[in-house]
Design an enzyme around this catalytic site. Sequence first.
Site, short mmCIF file in Angstrom:
data_model
loop_
_atom_site.label_atom_id
_atom_site.label_comp_id
_atom_site.label_asym_id
_atom_site.label_seq_id
_atom_site.Cartn_x
_atom_site.Cartn_y
_atom_site.Cartn_z
N ARG A 46 15.70 -11.47 13.46
CA ARG A 46 16.31 -12.69 14.39
C ARG A 46 17.09 -13.60 13.53
NH1 ARG A 46 11.98 -14.04 18.62
NH2 ARG A 46 11.06 -14.57 16.58
N LYS A 134 0.38 0.66 13.87
CA LYS A 134 -0.85 0.04 14.70
C LYS A 134 -0.98 -1.45 14.77
CE LYS A 134 -4.89 -0.92 12.44
NZ LYS A 134 -5.07 -1.72 11.04
N HIS A 164 -1.72 4.57 7.66
CA HIS A 164 -1.52 4.81 6.27
C HIS A 164 -2.61 5.62 5.92
CE1 HIS A 164 -3.92 0.82 5.77
NE2 HIS A 164 -3.89 1.42 4.51
N LYS A 168 -3.28 8.58 2.54
CA LYS A 168 -4.21 8.38 1.19
C LYS A 168 -4.50 9.67 0.59
CE LYS A 168 -6.59 4.07 2.44
NZ LYS A 168 -6.21 2.96 1.43
N GLU A 202 -14.80 -3.71 2.53
CA GLU A 202 -13.84 -4.45 1.62
C GLU A 202 -14.19 -5.88 1.21
OE1 GLU A 202 -9.52 -3.74 3.33
OE2 GLU A 202 -10.71 -4.30 4.96
N ASP A 221 -9.66 -2.88 14.34
CA ASP A 221 -8.77 -2.77 13.06
C ASP A 221 -9.16 -1.58 12.17
OD1 ASP A 221 -6.99 -3.86 11.22
OD2 ASP A 221 -8.61 -4.50 9.93
N HIS A 226 -8.39 3.93 11.61
CA HIS A 226 -8.43 4.72 10.52
C HIS A 226 -9.72 5.40 10.47
CE1 HIS A 226 -5.25 2.12 9.36
NE2 HIS A 226 -6.15 1.00 8.88
N LYS A 324 -15.50 -6.79 6.27
CA LYS A 324 -14.63 -7.68 5.35
C LYS A 324 -15.53 -8.71 4.60
CE LYS A 324 -10.00 -7.31 7.17
NZ LYS A 324 -9.44 -6.53 6.17
C1 BG6 Z 1 -5.21 -2.07 7.30
C2 BG6 Z 1 -6.22 -3.10 8.21
O1 BG6 Z 1 -4.84 -1.29 8.44
O2 BG6 Z 1 -6.14 -1.32 6.41
C3 BG6 Z 1 -6.58 -4.10 6.96
O3 BG6 Z 1 -5.42 -3.88 8.91
C4 BG6 Z 1 -7.32 -3.48 5.92
O4 BG6 Z 1 -7.38 -5.11 7.46
C5 BG6 Z 1 -6.58 -2.17 5.35
O5 BG6 Z 1 -7.76 -4.30 4.70
C6 BG6 Z 1 -7.25 -1.29 4.43
O6 BG6 Z 1 -6.56 -0.35 3.63
P1 BG6 Z 1 -6.16 -0.39 2.37
O7 BG6 Z 1 -5.26 1.00 2.03
O8 BG6 Z 1 -5.25 -1.65 2.00
O9 BG6 Z 1 -7.38 -0.63 1.66
#
Ligand code: BG6
Length: 453
Positions: A46, A134, A164, A168, A202, A221, A226, A324
């Site tokens: 935009r 997503k 994604h 991996k 994480e 999330d 995932h 997290k």
């Molecule tokens: C994302 C989540 O899809 O994947 C994040 O929204 C997360 O919260 C992340 O941290 C983890 O994937 P990667 O590949 O960054 O470790």
Amino acid sequence: MTTSRIDTLVILGAGGDLASRLLLPGLASLLASSRGSNIQLIGVDRDPLTAAAWGRRIGTAFAGVESQLSDRVRDSSLYLQADVTDAEALARVFAAAKGRIALYFALPPAVTVLACRTLATMPIPDGTVLAVEKPFGTDFESARALNRLLQTLVPEEQVFRVDHFLGKSTVINLLGLRFANRIFEPLLSAQNVAHVEINFEEELALEGRAGYYDRAGALVDMIQSHLLLVLALATMEPPATVASEDLRGSMAQVLRATRAWKKDGTESRRARYTAGKIGRRKLPAYTNEAGVDRVRGTETLAEMTVAVDNWRWAGVPFVLRSGKAIGEPRQEIVFTFRDVPHLPTGFHGPSRQAQLRIGLQPATMSLDLVTNGRDDPFDLECDTLDAEFGPSELSAYGEVLAELLDGDPTLSVRGDIAEECWRIVEPVLAAWRADRVPLDAYPAGSRGPRSWH
Ligand code: BG6
């Protein structure tokens, strides 16, 4: 099915965080492996942006890529200022594109839906692929409604639901490990496996993403998307080929057999981090992070147990966990084996059950073998065989983009799979909404609530 290559990649929401943090670097990793250099890149957003400023943004993402390759993509690239919910604006975007187009919605989910509704009112060039990020919907019903809308625009093979994790290398490796070796596959069943954990913890905390994360939480999330896909790859039956119909067919089949362990969703746990420290980094409590609404009660650590009701896995609990701000995070799939049917009398131990651990990040594998003890040979111990896998040339986003640009949907989430993943978590979401499961607390940097260990 159309699997010809994509000629133009259009990023809707090119000025956003996703484009600069993941998509452009993903494209850079593709270029660095000498792929994708003929692509025409069109950024759409935009806000006004000069060609020079857009070029600089691309240049930053492409730093480190051989200049001839990155220059070619950057020089042929365009930035268009446009409202993606406006049909005339989208028609201008199509007119500027060459050949077969991939339209990448790097937009908030609600804007993606509006843009799709606009597309439904206008002609879409043949073969156009729609790439959707997503979260895919916000619950089962909205995911189904979005699928129905997408179906009116292009055939399913041309919808690329990006996750994604499917890009991996370790996740893809799971297929090789399971289906290209004789030694693992026959062991992976309820007959030999007592329970399975899929963990993705994480150190990262909220990192300024309250706008999205505070509405999603750890379950949606990470687990809804995932980790259920990882579960599918870890439990599905061997497909005849790794082409999209077979691979995604096997994934869908096992997910249809998957359900929350308890119907009422209470075989689950949730927690939220309080202030703490990760290494030298001090973290505020989640509820004190900017943009967080404490009344929502969003969890930053989620766990749910699922069952896979089929011949191979009946009765085996699969615990999926993600959180997290965790100290010493684990990112792995752990298959814990049952004891042998009869240990010859006179042997003792071992003190724990043998495991197969597949590291998702870093890419490792370790397999316990029960061996004779060093002091007393009849006292059994677990010895571990360790292996490390080489890193992939492409980032996870690069891998997913490579498939997208090949026009191949193998690494994209099929519509029915996205819906199944929502169905599986719904009982837990309902139990949490009704407060049937307590929201525990853990200090940032710890391994989770003490009561969980
Ligand atoms: C994302 C989540 O899809 O994947 C994040 O929204 C997360 O919260 C992340 O941290 C983890 O994937 P990667 O590949 O960054 O470790």
